[in-house]
Design a protein around this motif. Structure first.
Motif, mmCIF file in Angstrom:
data_model
loop_
_atom_site.group_PDB
_atom_site.id
_atom_site.type_symbol
_atom_site.label_atom_id
_atom_site.label_comp_id
_atom_site.label_asym_id
_atom_site.label_seq_id
_atom_site.Cartn_x
_atom_site.Cartn_y
_atom_site.Cartn_z
ATOM 1 N N ALA A 106 -3.868 -1.330 -4.928
ATOM 2 C CA ALA A 106 -2.409 -1.240 -4.314
ATOM 3 C C ALA A 106 -1.934 -2.697 -4.273
ATOM 4 N N SER A 131 7.088 8.152 2.786
ATOM 5 C CA SER A 131 7.403 8.022 4.281
ATOM 6 C C SER A 131 8.798 8.318 4.679
ATOM 7 N N VAL A 162 -8.426 3.110 -4.721
ATOM 8 C CA VAL A 162 -6.989 2.440 -4.238
ATOM 9 C C VAL A 162 -7.075 1.208 -3.836
ATOM 10 N N ARG A 209 1.269 12.179 -5.871
ATOM 11 C CA ARG A 209 2.271 11.399 -5.045
ATOM 12 C C ARG A 209 3.760 11.778 -5.747
ATOM 13 N N ALA A 238 0.750 -1.324 0.120
ATOM 14 C CA ALA A 238 -0.233 -0.019 -0.041
ATOM 15 C C ALA A 238 0.829 1.185 0.172
ATOM 16 N N ALA A 239 2.329 1.165 0.289
ATOM 17 C CA ALA A 239 2.912 2.319 0.284
ATOM 18 C C ALA A 239 3.340 3.114 -0.880
ATOM 19 N N ALA A 245 -6.335 7.545 -2.165
ATOM 20 C CA ALA A 245 -5.052 7.952 -2.048
ATOM 21 C C ALA A 245 -4.717 9.385 -2.323
ATOM 22 N N PRO A 246 -3.609 9.963 -1.502
ATOM 23 C CA PRO A 246 -3.263 11.135 -1.921
ATOM 24 C C PRO A 246 -2.935 11.353 -3.542
ATOM 25 N N ARG A 266 4.820 14.820 -4.215
ATOM 26 C CA ARG A 266 5.070 14.982 -2.990
ATOM 27 C C ARG A 266 6.387 14.379 -2.727
ATOM 28 N N ALA A 290 0.867 5.682 -1.237
ATOM 29 C CA ALA A 290 0.717 6.549 -0.044
ATOM 30 C C ALA A 290 1.491 7.510 -0.381
ATOM 31 N N ALA A 291 1.517 8.686 0.584
ATOM 32 C CA ALA A 291 2.398 9.763 0.497
ATOM 33 C C ALA A 291 3.866 9.325 1.060
#
Length: 507
Positions: free
Chosen positions: A255, A53, A251, A164, A46-47, A160-161, A167, A50-51
């Motif tokens: 994902a 990390s 998502v 990305r 899922a990362a 989801a953001p 980001r 995602a934003a």
């Protein structure tokens, strides 16, 4: 780079741990390279959607002597693959960067952060052309970054953001802010520079509140400030994408798919858009601002991008950033000549083709009149160049200059002997980085070193002083022209081809 020699490197402490780089010979100089440093966590499960990390700190010493993995992507198709190289290395730790420096921790040197192009679907900072040793040789700390591409970086999925990939770029710039002093750089003297999708990314960063204060100067090579889709249109693209997978446009489920399945769906969507650029299917902003070929690119999401970049910049975003922006003279020949499209265009076909750009027969007459000895295909290439790149560059420069801020414009005009490409898209890159040795497929076997010396020195001067060396844009448009033999060295032309530029300018 010549005489490349790897020797025992030095240690540098970062916020996540100690890295050891390698010493590199470039000509008579010795510089330091720190390669493949993670600036964000691994892209697992899922990362991936995602934003970015935080990096887990490491114990002991981490080797930084080899480049890291590249973001997931496919190779360029022919004929592009014959002109631009692809480097694809699988691995979850693809959010990495590399640093080249004259000497770690010894001064407050200017910093340049490179954001690569590739239509937001391809590319990596580890291409040989982007090696930063020549900049380090000339007193600049250079950082090249990777960021998520395609579906992982820019597909707009519910849950989801968005943005990305942007980001990731902001996360990398935060790493620079927090760590570059240890490598000898000044975090208050950061210049971002990028080409094509990298340049469009910089326009987005200029407009994003999340990037405020992370850079002082910007160099925008062959980009524009309008390549961002509306959120509703980006969701149409997401629906097309997930439909090919038999999934809902969220998502959840996506994902967990393998990367190769995501890549196949992404490729299918890209081909479908090019084959049927229907605004009703993809959204008007996707087709127009993606230049008819990009399906996944930045999105006006109300967060990272509160507004279309050019609108945000005109309203005051990016205030205080000095901007150098320009294009190659004949950008679109890269796309339209090797494919054979330019060769088949007739005078009768031309008005219908450029009608897609929102212009009519008067515009065709202007360009044709200025090129009496050229073919209809040559005229088409010139018109698509101005539509896709030169007009947007002028709009961006003028938006900065209208606030009485410093903005300069350039044009790269040297014609490559390869395939009648002339001064095409991406040709200037080897000259900017002063890395002519590995670019013969685009530059030909004997590109002029004096042009690389000139252009590279200009980029260094701008990063170090904020002044590239000619008058900024204001009441007039002075354009520094690189590589036009008819003009000679240090040529500055006022308002080149103004009648043509006026055809595609925004109101």
């Amino acid at each position: 780079m010549s005489d490349d020699e790897t020797m025992t490197g030095v240690r540098v402490s970062t916020t996540a741990g100690v890295v050891r780089g390698r010493r590199v010979r470039t000509g008579d100089a010795e510089v330091h390279a720190f390669l493949g440093i993670p600036y964000a966590g691994p892209l697992v499960g899922a990362a991936r959607f995602a934003a970015p990390s935080a990096v887990d700190p490491w114990e002991g010493e981490r080797p930084a002597t080899e480049h890291g993995p590249t973001p997931p992507q496919g190779p360029y198709p022919a004929p592009t693959s014959e002109l631009l190289p692809s480097v694809i290395v699988d691995g979850d730790a693809s959010l990495n960067l590399s640093v080249w420096t004259p000497e770690p921790g010894t001064g407050r040197l200017p910093v340049m952060v490179w954001i690569h192009g590739g239509a937001f679907t391809r590319g990596t900072h580890r291409l040989p052309t982007y090696d930063g040793a020549a900049f380090a040789r000339d007193g600049v700390v250079v950082v090249g970054i990777n960021y998520r591409l395609g579906a992982l970086g820019f597909l707009s999925l519910a849950g989801a953001p968005d943005n990305r990939g942007l980001r990731d770029q902001i996360k990398a710039l935060e790493w620079v802010r927090d760590n570059v002093a240890a490598f000898g750089g000044d975090p208050d003297q950061v210049t971002v520079f990028g080409e094509s999708a990298g340049a469009m990314s910089i326009a987005a960063l200029l407009s994003s509140p999340y990037a405020d204060g992370l850079f002082r100067r910007a160099i925008v090579q062959s980009g524009n400030a309008v390549s961002a889709s509306d959120l509703g249109d980006a969701r149409l693209v997401a629906s097309e994408f997930t439909e090919t997978l038999g999934l809902p446009p969220t998502v959840v489920g996506v994902a967990d798919l393998p990367t190769d399945a995501l890549q196949r769906a992404q490729d299918a969507v890209g081909l479908a858009l090019v084959g049927d650029p229907n605004p009703n299917r993809w959204g008007a902003s996707t087709v127009a601002r993606g230049l008819g070929v990009m399906s996944m690119f930045p999105t006006v999401d109300g967060d990272i991008l509160p507004a279309l970049p050019i609108d945000a910049i005109r309203a005051g975003a990016g205030r205080g950033v000095e901007v150098l922006a320009g294009t190659t003279r004949e950008e679109m020949r890269f796309f339209l000549v090797p494919s054979g499209l330019a060769a088949v265009v007739t005078a009768e076909m031309l008005p219908g083709i450029v009608g897609r750009l929102g212009v009519g027969s008067d515009a065709v007459a202007t360009y044709t009149r200025n090129r009496p000895d050229e073919s209809p295909g040559d005229v088409m290439c010139a018109m698509f160049t101005d539509y896709s790149f030169r007009s947007g560059t002028a709009d961006l420069v003028d938006a900065i200059a209208a606030r009485d801020q410093s903005a300069w414009q350039y044009e790269f005009a040297w014609p490559t002997p390869v395939r009648d490409l002339r001064a095409c898209h991406a040709l200037e890159l080897a000259f900017v980085f002063d890395n002519l040795g590995g670019s013969a497929q685009l530059t030909g076997p004997t590109p002029p070193q004096d042009l690389a010396d000139d252009m590279h020195a200009t980029w260094v001067r701008f990063a170090a002083t904020g002044d590239p060396g000619w008058d900024r844009v204001g009441d007039t448009r002075p354009v520094r022209t690189f590589g036009d033999a008819s003009l000679g060295a240090d040529a500055v032309v006022t308002d080149p081809r103004a009648d043509e530029l006026a055809v595609f300018r925004q109101g």
